[in-house]
Design a protein around this motif. Structure first.
Motif, short mmCIF file in Angstrom:
data_model
loop_
_atom_site.label_atom_id
_atom_site.label_comp_id
_atom_site.label_asym_id
_atom_site.label_seq_id
_atom_site.Cartn_x
_atom_site.Cartn_y
_atom_site.Cartn_z
N THR A 1 -51.12 -17.03 55.37
CA THR A 1 -51.09 -17.58 54.01
C THR A 1 -52.46 -17.41 53.34
O THR A 1 -52.56 -17.07 52.16
CB THR A 1 -50.66 -19.06 54.05
N LEU A 2 -53.50 -17.59 54.13
CA LEU A 2 -54.86 -17.40 53.62
C LEU A 2 -55.06 -15.93 53.23
O LEU A 2 -55.63 -15.62 52.17
CB LEU A 2 -55.87 -17.83 54.70
N ALA A 3 -54.55 -15.03 54.06
CA ALA A 3 -54.69 -13.61 53.76
C ALA A 3 -53.90 -13.24 52.49
O ALA A 3 -54.37 -12.43 51.68
CB ALA A 3 -54.21 -12.77 54.94
N ALA A 4 -52.74 -13.86 52.31
CA ALA A 4 -51.95 -13.60 51.09
C ALA A 4 -52.70 -14.10 49.86
O ALA A 4 -52.72 -13.45 48.82
CB ALA A 4 -50.58 -14.27 51.20
N GLY B 1 -53.13 -23.17 45.14
CA GLY B 1 -52.71 -23.65 46.46
C GLY B 1 -51.95 -24.96 46.37
O GLY B 1 -52.27 -25.81 45.54
N ILE B 2 -50.96 -25.11 47.23
CA ILE B 2 -50.28 -26.40 47.37
C ILE B 2 -50.50 -26.79 48.82
O ILE B 2 -49.89 -26.21 49.73
CB ILE B 2 -48.79 -26.30 46.99
N VAL C 1 -49.50 -16.90 41.03
CA VAL C 1 -49.15 -16.95 42.45
C VAL C 1 -49.49 -18.33 43.02
O VAL C 1 -50.57 -18.86 42.77
CB VAL C 1 -49.90 -15.85 43.24
N PHE C 2 -48.55 -18.88 43.77
CA PHE C 2 -48.80 -20.13 44.49
C PHE C 2 -48.70 -19.86 45.98
O PHE C 2 -47.71 -19.25 46.43
CB PHE C 2 -47.74 -21.19 44.17
N VAL C 3 -49.65 -20.33 46.75
CA VAL C 3 -49.49 -20.31 48.21
C VAL C 3 -49.30 -21.76 48.66
O VAL C 3 -49.99 -22.66 48.18
CB VAL C 3 -50.68 -19.64 48.95
#
Ligand code: M6R
Length: 365
Positions: free
Chosen positions: A113-116, A129-130, A101-103
């Motif tokens: 996005t933080l919650a995801a 993270g990107i 998974v990438f956020v």
């Protein structure tokens, strides 16, 4: 400091030759004919065992994810799914163990996005993270990732962070592709094209005066349609988002072929349709969609390719970006759309850098 620019947004649009260069700095390896992303904290064997990828973000970052889906699937043949972070956090998505998974987040502080990210980690997925903001919450909490190195983005409308995200998507697709399907020669060719990217972005910025004139002509339109195909479909969505955010003109983006499934009912003499129609495998298809709009007297602004005069016969305005491979074109096509939104908003006297009702970073749900 805005320097000589009237707005941060324009300054940031003009920074893109450098920001795309900075997104690639130290990450191209001609010896190995691949991209290197050490911050992922994953070996090639780890990357090889990835069976599925989820790309997640909000707003502009979500549009970058959609382009990423197209690039990773076409260069690396790994199935990719894009999710709005706000949906992913509550959706009980069935995922295999080998899902990565990438956020994606410019600020690294977006609440959804933080919650995801946290929900994905809770389910045991390696979540990367990107981000642009160094040391942001998402950057700190993710299991690794890629920094954009775009520098501070002050304008509320994301511009240079978007093209940095797209550049990183190309690097990621190249890296994943080289472990699986791309030959040494194919890897080298992608690298050579990426080396040219900053110069191509500079060349595209030379379209500014033409885009400003077009913006003046259409600034009073009550609404706009944006259309594109394949990886340029998310660019149409992003073009529409930019215009909505800063000029408050109703704008919506669609895959070009969706026209006949309902959108065409909106076409009239005062609704401009912006088509992203570069010379690519679906060029002729886009042309027939443009003709459908023209047949209903809709004004057409087309983003085409240098040296291709065919659009002159069908579109009212043609903005020509440099010829480039499919994995570069979305980056170049974004630029005239950023400029179009900017000049329309400036023409209407809107507060370009601080549009109403919007915050740079949405830290509440
Ligand atoms: O900081 P983030 O990248 O997480 O922000 C996500 C969105 O809020 C952001 O892209 C927003 O859509 C921009 N204002 C778009 O211009």
């Amino acid at each position: 400091d805005k320097g000589t620019y009237p707005h941060y947004m324009l300054k940031e649009i003009y920074e893109q030759p450098n920001s795309v260069r900075d997104a690639m700095r130290g990450r191209l390896s001609p010896e190995e004919a691949t991209a290197k992303l050490g911050g992922l904290n994953m070996t090639n064997a780890d990357l090889r065992s990835v069976e599925r990828i989820i790309l997640c973000g909000c707003g502009t970052a979500f549009h970058a994810a959609m382009v990423g889906e197209y690039l990773i699937e076409s260069l690396a043949h790994i199935p990719v799914e894009c999710e709005f972070a706000s949906e992913l956090r509550y959706r009980n998505l069935p995922t295999d163990r080998d899902t990565l998974v990438f956020v994606i987040s410019q600020s690294g502080e977006t609440a959804d996005t933080l919650a995801a990210l946290r929900e994905s980690q809770r389910k045991g997925h390696r979540t990367l993270g990107i981000c642009n903001s160094v040391g942001s919450t998402i950057a700190r909490e993710s299991d690794g990732g890629v920094y954009m190195h775009a520098g501070p983005e002050i304008g509320v409308a994301a511009t240079k962070s978007f093209t940095s995200q797209l550049t990183i998507m190309t690097l990621l697709a190249t890296l994943l592709g080289r472990i699986r399907y791309l030959s040494y020669a194919e890897g080298l060719e992608i690298l050579a094209n990426l080396e040219r990217l900053p110069a191509l972005v500079s060349q595209t910025l030379e379209l500014d005066a033409q885009v400003a004139a077009i913006a003046k002509k259409y600034a009073k339109a009550p609404n706009f349609l944006f259309m594109g195909r394949q990886a340029n479909y998310p660019i149409a969505l992003e073009g529409a988002l930019k215009l909505k955010e800063i000029s408050y003109i109703a704008a919506s983006g669609y895959p070009s072929a969706e026209l006949k499934h309902g959108v065409i009912a909106l076409v009239n003499e005062v609704t401009p349709s912006v088509f992203i129609a570069p010379r690519d495998a679906v060029f002729e298809k886009n042309v027939s969609n443009i003709e459908e709009v023209k047949a209903r007297k809709g004004p057409v602004i087309a983003i085409g390719t240098e040296g291709n005069d065919h659009l002159d016969k069908v579109a009212d305005e043609v903005i020509r970006i440099p010829q480039s491979p499919d994995y570069i074109t979305p980056i170049l096509a974004s630029i005239p759309l950023q400029l179009l939104a900017y000049h329309i908003a400036a023409e209407l006297g809107c507060d370009v850098d601080k549009p109403r009702n919007l915050a740079k970073s949405v830290t509440v749900e």
